[in-house]
Design a protein around this motif. Sequence first.
Motif, short mmCIF file in Angstrom:
data_model
loop_
_atom_site.label_atom_id
_atom_site.label_comp_id
_atom_site.label_asym_id
_atom_site.label_seq_id
_atom_site.Cartn_x
_atom_site.Cartn_y
_atom_site.Cartn_z
N PHE A 217 -33.96 -7.60 -8.59
CA PHE A 217 -33.11 -6.66 -7.96
C PHE A 217 -33.79 -6.44 -7.12
O PHE A 217 -33.11 -6.44 -5.86
N SER A 220 -33.50 -8.67 -4.27
CA SER A 220 -31.98 -8.86 -4.09
C SER A 220 -32.01 -7.62 -3.42
O SER A 220 -30.42 -7.27 -2.20
N PHE A 495 -31.39 1.71 -9.65
CA PHE A 495 -31.72 0.43 -11.00
C PHE A 495 -32.73 1.04 -12.07
O PHE A 495 -32.32 1.03 -13.08
#
Length: 721
Positions: A217, A220, A495
């Motif tokens: 993540f 990303s 997140f």
Amino acid sequence: MNVESHRISKSKYLLCFLLYIGSACLFAIYSPQAQVVSLWPPAGVALVGCLLFGFRFLPALFVGSLLFNSGSAIWNNGALTPTVLEASGVIALGSITQAWANVWLLRYYRINILDAPSYKQVSLFIVIAGVCCLINALMGNAALAYFYSEAGQRQMDWVNLLTWWGGDFLGVILVAPLLLGLFTRKPDKSDSKHVWISLSLPLFIIISAFQVAQLYFGDSVVINTKNNFNLQAEALENNFKRDMDSYTQALDQLTVWVAQQKEVSKEEFFTRSRQLTEHLPGIKGISWNPLIEPDEVAAFEQTMQHAYPDFKIKGQPLLPTDPLVVVKYIQPLESNWEALGFNVYANPARKKSMQMAKKLRADVATDIIQLVQLEKNDPGFLIFSPVFQSVDPADDSMGGYDSLKGFVVGGFQVSAILESSLRLSVQKYMDLYVYEKGNPTDRVYGDTALLTAINAQQGLNHQFIMKHAQHEWTFNLHVPERVITALQVGDMLGFLAVQALFGILAVLITLSAFGYHERLSRLVDSRTDELKRVNDQLHHYAFYDSLTGLPNRRLFLDRLKQALELSQRNHSGVALLYMDLNGFKAVNDSLGHEQGDQLLIEVSRRFNHVLRHSDTLGRLGGDEFTLLLPNSPSQKDIMLIVNKLTGCLEEPIILGDSSLVIENSIGVAIFPQDGSNLVELMAAADTAMYAAKKQSETVCFYSQKLKAEAIAALDKHQTEA
């Protein structure tokens, strides 16, 4: 939580110490964002060390925290200062305070996560961890704010506090149970294995998944930030080009219209230009500038004075032979009154632009200028669109020629054009700098301070070139580093929130399930064995005759059905034998049903003894037996089996004090000639058996004659009825 050792294992103590420092270094290095560490295993290691070794682990915990934090400062800054030592000491104090508070509360509430914890105990363990992890988060952030910020600017970084708390919290609830499952020994090795498989392994998988997710993540987020910037920058690029095309098209449409007019009237020009420019705020003035020869000046002024009594041409020609290009009409007139009557050809730069426009027969823009109708430092530019008209309108031949009639001139405000294009949300954090002629110092729009960051390749930059009216502008869309960091941290915090919620749920499920797993396993195993025995027994009763152990009617019919289906696919034959014991009723009546049952058992045993493994013998009920012979047996094969079945009964059967010799009658039907399906084949074999019994023969094969006799008997019965 009573898992503390009565004696310290030096190797285990050292292992916990090394795990604390090693996990801190590892997770700090491999965290994709320096501002975000979503899982901090040292917090869980600290709790495990205190649970295993009590207060004796506190010195090791303090030293480990001090070494890591001071070492990180040296790695990043290259020096160890008293400030670093002081801040590291406060953070280390927060670490031991947090761990010991967690241990004390677990013991107070008698929570042992290895001793079949209930759902309530697991929930309380999570709540205690969440509360205690605030200790080090608060003390650590307070230390950073106090020791590393200037006086008057010492404010708590709440984003960093939440991140710190979340990392410690997940480290405690995930890592502590995993390590306790590995370090705590059970008397029974199978119990230890059960703990490893049921507790440590799932938690290890969850932790690994969390770390992989964070790495993925985090990468990303970085990639998505760049991709989103590029997409939005390209969208803005298209927006700029589309809007600039709208302005030049409006100017060209007016040019075409003027070229088509023999004489351009003021009212028509105002109406037409207003229609074309009313939705284009960047146009500050649009004018018709006819070409006037020097000897036509007086007549032109006299004509214009009918509409404007004070009209005078302003601006002397640069050369005596130069024509004049005079602003005859301009829209809007109110804000451009001073431009009315101005000889545009009197300006050297504009003269050059008009000469190029005539030569290229295309629109030509000036360099960036200060328009008189705009405030200072608000740049603009002019576009000259030449208007050509045929010398002889009636001459449409290839040899016909035209001449320059004048210019339609547009005055454009740069900021209005560009800012009207900045309609996307990216304008909230994206800066724009535009320069012309490939020279970054020739500013068109934006702050020149952006050049420093762009040249240093700081942040994100998207550059493209836009050409219009023989001019070239270079656009630079830029996002600074601080904005990129803020965007990425914001994305990572979302997140982290999801990860914390998932971590709570995973721990709640894993620990609660672990608490009851062993007891439920034994219960399930016991119940499974019992059900298996009952199921086997029910299966036997459902498909096998309880007296003889032979397949009963249900199982035999199922096997016969399968044999017929296979025979149809393979184009083979099947023989079905119906058998009946002669005089069996007399045995039952004379010797009793118990002796009759013993007779059936002995007959079944003898039949099974002489048959092949591929043959299926079944008992339909009473003294009726059936036999299935697959693989297209010939009549010779069938008779061989029949002789064995009759021969095995020649030896007397002892029933109590009686000795009996029993005979049987057999009817044979063959698929498919005697019956095309199960029902027909069963009926044919039954008919053949009764024919054998009627004729006092051992065996009878089904034939068309028997079929005809059976039909005749049925018709006779119906007639009599």
